[in-house]
Design an enzyme around this catalytic site. Structure first.
Site, PDB file in Angstrom:
ATOM      1  N   TYR A 171     -37.335 -12.673  -2.838  1.00  0.00           N
ATOM      2  CA  TYR A 171     -37.193 -13.849  -1.636  1.00  0.00           C
ATOM      3  C   TYR A 171     -37.951 -13.796  -0.408  1.00  0.00           C
ATOM      4  O   TYR A 171     -38.058 -12.701   0.110  1.00  0.00           O
ATOM      5  CB  TYR A 171     -35.846 -14.175  -1.190  1.00  0.00           C
ATOM      6  N   LYS A 228      -3.328  -0.659  -4.489  1.00  0.00           N
ATOM      7  CA  LYS A 228      -3.872  -2.129  -4.110  1.00  0.00           C
ATOM      8  C   LYS A 228      -5.431  -2.152  -4.254  1.00  0.00           C
ATOM      9  O   LYS A 228      -6.058  -1.314  -4.256  1.00  0.00           O
ATOM     10  CB  LYS A 228      -3.332  -2.251  -2.810  1.00  0.00           C
TER      11      LYS A 228
HETATM   12  C1  LIG Z   1      -3.557   0.831   2.108  1.00  0.00           C
HETATM   13  C2  LIG Z   1      -2.382   1.318   2.746  1.00  0.00           C
HETATM   14  C3  LIG Z   1      -1.875   2.643   2.474  1.00  0.00           C
HETATM   15  C4  LIG Z   1      -2.738   3.886   2.023  1.00  0.00           C
HETATM   16  O1  LIG Z   1      -3.449   4.264   3.069  1.00  0.00           O
HETATM   17  P1  LIG Z   1      -4.735   5.297   2.574  1.00  0.00           P
HETATM   18  O2  LIG Z   1      -5.189   5.670   3.941  1.00  0.00           O
HETATM   19  O3  LIG Z   1      -5.650   4.684   2.046  1.00  0.00           O
HETATM   20  O4  LIG Z   1      -4.075   6.405   1.993  1.00  0.00           O
HETATM   21  C5  LIG Z   1      -0.642   3.215   2.993  1.00  0.00           C
HETATM   22  N1  LIG Z   1      -0.014   2.283   3.684  1.00  0.00           N
HETATM   23  C6  LIG Z   1      -0.149   0.847   3.881  1.00  0.00           C
HETATM   24  C7  LIG Z   1       0.971   0.023   4.640  1.00  0.00           C
HETATM   25  C8  LIG Z   1      -1.360   0.609   3.250  1.00  0.00           C
HETATM   26  O5  LIG Z   1      -1.696  -0.822   3.833  1.00  0.00           O
END
Ligand SMILES: *Cc1c(COP(=O)(O)O)cnc(C)c1O
Length: 336
Positions: A226, A5
């Site tokens: 700035y 993701k």
């Molecule tokens: C992002 C996510 C993961 C991955 O988790 P990590 O701790 O980054 O390995 C697994 N399950 C869900 C529902 C997530 O949103």
């Protein structure tokens, strides 16, 4: 399940997914269906689960691309089942995190309705799943309670006539620290890119480099940037780097430094949208010189340093890397 993701935590979803599948991952996980469709377009054919979206709206696309959808409520279930597309579904139970998932007291009804919809051919229930809230503290009693709540939920799903192929409960931290929660699948996101929350000896996958564009000498008392927020106490060389907050350099990271041949060059003045200035002292820094902003090369700041400077976590540093930062992927997965 390789969780890719948010562009694989900023690392590039397609190359990371391909590397993960080549290395043995059998599932991919994303948040939105659009992210899954991009993986399909790139030729990835393993099962993909998408867990957070407007499920009624995305069901047709999910059905035709064989993307599995998470379902947390009766409303979601009905909205997907009504379309009779035989969408593959993973029912999500809230075992105690209280973020997403079906509340325990609605679960019996959800699994009963899902079983009925499955008998009618309207959906296919492939998975039952949940998420741990305290996985980075493996000894925390919440973990055991969530595993028990999940087992109870599974028993109810089976009593309703469901026969899920996959049961899954944890991300990286749970997979490492809570073995009884591993079940059929673990959803590995942070661990895939080397974020090491649980001392598992993971190495970061990413190094962020840039090149010095300009250098100038400024004299004691001069201000830089700035509002002249960076004021120098002695005559020094300052170097301009073409990375700013639009590229993921946190504007609040006032104590940050970058590495030039292992020497620390502190940020000077404000982080701009497109650029930062660093203090090179009397080092012979030249335009064109490489600077390591973040990564695992010796002497470079680690993602954990940036996270500390910005009062956040490595995940936010990585996902904050902007679209102008060119991602180049090496073939070996960094096996060195
Ligand atoms: C992002 C996510 C993961 C991955 O988790 P990590 O701790 O980054 O390995 C697994 N399950 C869900 C529902 C997530 O949103």
């Amino acid at each position: 399940m390789a969780v890719v993701k948010a562009d694989a935590f900023g690392h590039g979803a397609v190359p990371v997914a391909k590397a993960a599948v080549a290395a043995g991952a059998t599932w991919l996980g994303v948040c939105r269906v659009d992210e899954a469709l991009a993986l399909r377009s790139a030729g990835l054919s393993v099962p993909i689960l998408a867990w957070l979206d407007d499920m009624a709206a995305v069901a047709p696309a999910a059905a035709s691309a064989e993307v599995h959808l998470s379902v947390s409520s009766l409303a979601e279930l009905e909205a997907v089942a009504r379309q009779r597309l035989a969408v593959r579904v993973h029912l999500k139970l809230d075992t105690g995190m209280h973020r997403a998932g079906c509340p325990v007291d609605r679960w019996v009804e959800l699994v009963a309705r899902a079983a009925r919809a499955e008998r009618l051919g309207a959906i296919r229930v492939v998975g039952v799943w949940s998420h741990l809230s305290h996985a980075s503290s493996p000894a925390d009693p919440h973990n055991r309670r969530q595993v028990e709540a999940f087992q109870a939920g599974l028993a109810l799903a089976e009593a309703a006539g469901l026969r899920p192929e996959v049961r899954h409960l944890c991300g990286t931290a749970g997979a490492v620290g809570v073995p009884e929660a591993r079940l059929d699948l673990v959803r590995i996101g942070a661990g895939l890119v080397g974020i090491d929350e649980v001392g598992a000896g993971l190495r970061p996958a990413l190094t962020l480099r840039t090149r010095v564009l300009q250098v100038r000498r400024v004299v004691a008392g001069d201000g830089v940037g700035y509002d002249h927020a960076g004021r120098v106490k002695r005559t020094t060389t300052v170097a301009l780097l073409p990375l700013g907050y639009a590229d993921g350099i946190p504007r609040c990271a006032r104590s940050a430094w970058v590495s030039w041949h292992g020497h620390r060059l502190p940020l000077l003045g404000r982080v701009s949208m497109d650029q930062v200035v660093v203090d090179a002292g009397d080092l012979p820094v030249r335009p064109g010189d490489e600077v390591v902003v973040l990564g695992r090369s010796a002497g470079a700041p680690r993602v954990e340093d940036w996270a500390r400077w910005a009062e956040t976590i490595p995940h936010e540093i990585y996902t904050g890397l902007g679209p102008r930062v060119v991602r180049a992927h090496t073939g070996t997965g960094g096996a060195q």
